[in-house]
Scaffold this active site. Structure first.
Site, PDB file in Angstrom:
ATOM      1  N   ASP A   9     109.257   1.614  36.627  1.00 32.56           N
ATOM      2  CA  ASP A   9     109.043   2.392  35.412  1.00 32.56           C
ATOM      3  C   ASP A   9     110.337   2.551  34.610  1.00 32.56           C
ATOM      4  O   ASP A   9     111.346   3.036  35.132  1.00 32.56           O
ATOM      5  CB  ASP A   9     108.543   3.790  35.760  1.00 32.56           C
ATOM      6  CG  ASP A   9     107.246   3.785  36.557  1.00 32.56           C
ATOM      7  OD1 ASP A   9     107.116   2.953  37.466  1.00 32.56           O
ATOM      8  OD2 ASP A   9     106.383   4.631  36.276  1.00 32.56           O
TER       9      ASP A   9
ATOM     10  N   GLU B 153     105.777   2.904  30.740  1.00 36.34           N
ATOM     11  CA  GLU B 153     105.069   4.113  30.310  1.00 36.34           C
ATOM     12  C   GLU B 153     105.936   5.353  30.140  1.00 36.34           C
ATOM     13  O   GLU B 153     105.473   6.328  29.562  1.00 36.34           O
ATOM     14  CB  GLU B 153     103.930   4.410  31.283  1.00 36.34           C
ATOM     15  CG  GLU B 153     104.354   4.984  32.612  1.00 36.34           C
ATOM     16  CD  GLU B 153     103.409   6.102  33.047  1.00 36.34           C
ATOM     17  OE1 GLU B 153     102.321   6.228  32.489  1.00 36.34           O
ATOM     18  OE2 GLU B 153     103.807   6.853  33.949  1.00 36.34           O
TER      19      GLU B 153
ATOM     20  N   HIS C 218     100.923   8.164  31.397  1.00 37.95           N
ATOM     21  CA  HIS C 218     101.622   8.674  30.214  1.00 37.95           C
ATOM     22  C   HIS C 218     101.485   7.766  28.988  1.00 37.95           C
ATOM     23  O   HIS C 218     102.064   8.069  27.940  1.00 37.95           O
ATOM     24  CB  HIS C 218     103.114   8.863  30.518  1.00 37.95           C
ATOM     25  CG  HIS C 218     103.418  10.006  31.429  1.00 37.95           C
ATOM     26  ND1 HIS C 218     103.041  11.293  31.151  1.00 37.95           N
ATOM     27  CD2 HIS C 218     104.057  10.055  32.623  1.00 37.95           C
ATOM     28  CE1 HIS C 218     103.446  12.090  32.127  1.00 37.95           C
ATOM     29  NE2 HIS C 218     104.047  11.358  33.034  1.00 37.95           N
TER      30      HIS C 218
ATOM     31  N   HIS D  62      99.517   1.850  39.558  1.00 40.69           N
ATOM     32  CA  HIS D  62     100.270   3.036  39.167  1.00 40.69           C
ATOM     33  C   HIS D  62      99.654   4.234  39.892  1.00 40.69           C
ATOM     34  O   HIS D  62      98.631   4.776  39.464  1.00 40.69           O
ATOM     35  CB  HIS D  62     100.190   3.210  37.650  1.00 40.69           C
ATOM     36  CG  HIS D  62     101.206   4.146  37.099  1.00 40.69           C
ATOM     37  ND1 HIS D  62     102.537   3.794  36.920  1.00 40.69           N
ATOM     38  CD2 HIS D  62     101.104   5.419  36.670  1.00 40.69           C
ATOM     39  CE1 HIS D  62     103.200   4.806  36.400  1.00 40.69           C
ATOM     40  NE2 HIS D  62     102.351   5.812  36.251  1.00 40.69           N
TER      41      HIS D  62
ATOM     42  N   HIS E 109     105.010   4.431  39.507  1.00 38.74           N
ATOM     43  CA  HIS E 109     104.720   5.835  39.224  1.00 38.74           C
ATOM     44  C   HIS E 109     105.671   6.816  39.885  1.00 38.74           C
ATOM     45  O   HIS E 109     106.039   7.810  39.258  1.00 38.74           O
ATOM     46  CB  HIS E 109     103.286   6.216  39.602  1.00 38.74           C
ATOM     47  CG  HIS E 109     102.967   7.662  39.356  1.00 38.74           C
ATOM     48  ND1 HIS E 109     102.944   8.212  38.084  1.00 38.74           N
ATOM     49  CD2 HIS E 109     102.655   8.684  40.206  1.00 38.74           C
ATOM     50  CE1 HIS E 109     102.629   9.496  38.166  1.00 38.74           C
ATOM     51  NE2 HIS E 109     102.461   9.809  39.440  1.00 38.74           N
TER      52      HIS E 109
ATOM     53  N   HIS F  63     108.837   6.516  40.827  1.00 40.27           N
ATOM     54  CA  HIS F  63     110.247   6.345  40.424  1.00 40.27           C
ATOM     55  C   HIS F  63     111.197   6.313  41.613  1.00 40.27           C
ATOM     56  O   HIS F  63     112.415   6.435  41.424  1.00 40.27           O
ATOM     57  CB  HIS F  63     110.690   7.447  39.449  1.00 40.27           C
ATOM     58  CG  HIS F  63     109.914   7.492  38.176  1.00 40.27           C
ATOM     59  ND1 HIS F  63     110.257   8.322  37.128  1.00 40.27           N
ATOM     60  CD2 HIS F  63     108.822   6.827  37.763  1.00 40.27           C
ATOM     61  CE1 HIS F  63     109.409   8.172  36.133  1.00 40.27           C
ATOM     62  NE2 HIS F  63     108.513   7.253  36.509  1.00 40.27           N
TER      63      HIS F  63
END
Length: 266
Positions: free
Chosen positions: A14, A45, A74, A156, A181, A183
């Site tokens: 991400d 995202e 998001h 995700h 998702h 991170h």
């Protein structure tokens, strides 16, 4: 660049705020050169200030050599992007949102004369209760396989159990399943028994000294007070995290998967 019998793909975690975009600007060209990659897929995202993606950043990522941008929960947060979810085929939102939602969850692009399918799905554990990623994903994979055995899935999702289960569900039917998702890059990259590459989470393209991309002091205060404090993107040295996957172009099977982190001390 790989030979005609193999394809090398970079899948990046991400992109988080300005530091994540800066990391791509600083490092993507060299990363592609070092891995001799043929294709780049980025989850975008969180690129616009940590919440969503805007049209300007989307165009910048494509100009850098990104082939497909995936997303997640998001993606709906920047109004100027919503019309592009329908018109820009290389920009994906999770396929298992209800049909009335704008956009599309899969695409086929041509790389080195080969068709490559990219599928974006979203989990349901600790995320909005949308359509079933297993059912919708299976329908999408069946359609993509009519055109190509080369299929890459960005799942995700929050829950590792859900991610591992989906990967094993698709083992042998797709080339790779990579999680996004959280991170936080995981260290479980592997080739599954039926030759699908897998990692639970690609990690982050964003600030290195952070709490999943955010300023640590705000994240700590949220834990101490349980107040709904708004996150702010940390401004520290940027990094790129992801994997490099090598595929057999004839069968679509994964030959290797390598995890990497690149830090840019600028």
């Amino acid at each position: 660049m790989s030979d005609t019998k193999t394809m090398v793909v970079l899948l990046l975690g991400d992109v988080c705020g300005q530091p994540g975009s800066r990391a791509l600007f600083l490092g993507l060209h060299t990363l592609v050169k070092d891995y001799r990659s043929d294709m780049v897929i980025v989850n975008g995202e969180n690129a616009a200030g940590g919440f969503g993606l805007n049209a300007e950043l989307m165009n910048q990522f494509f100009s850098l050599g990104v082939d497909v941008i995936t997303s997640g929960n998001h993606i709906w947060q920047q109004d100027d992007l919503r019309p592009l979810l329908d018109s820009e085929k290389r920009l994906l939102r999770p396929a298992n949102y209800p049909p009335a939602a704008p956009g599309h969850g899969s695409v086929i692009v041509e790389i080195k004369g080969h068709k490559v399918g990219v599928l974006n799905l979203q989990g349901r554990q600790s995320l909005p209760s949308i359509d079933c990623p297993f059912r919708v994903g299976s329908e999408q994979v069946a359609k993509l396989r009519k055109q190509t055995p080369l299929i890459l899935v960005d799942f995700h999702a929050e829950n590792p159990e859900e991610k591992e289960a989906l990967a094993l569900h698709f083992d042998g039917k797709v080339s790779a399943v990579v999680g996004t998702h959280t991170h936080v890059q995981t260290a479980d990259e592997k080739i599954l028994p039926h030759k699908t590459a897998y990692i639970t989470d690609l990690g982050l393209c964003g600030p290195s000294e952070s709490v999943i991309g955010s300023k640590p002091d705000i994240s700590i205060a949220r834990q101490l007070t349980q107040m709904p404090l708004r996150s702010e993107i940390a401004d520290t040295a940027p990094l790129i995290q992801g994997v490099c996957v090598t595929l057999d172009t004839a069968s679509g099977q994964a030959l290797s998967i390598e995890r990497f982190t690149r830090l840019y001390d600028i």
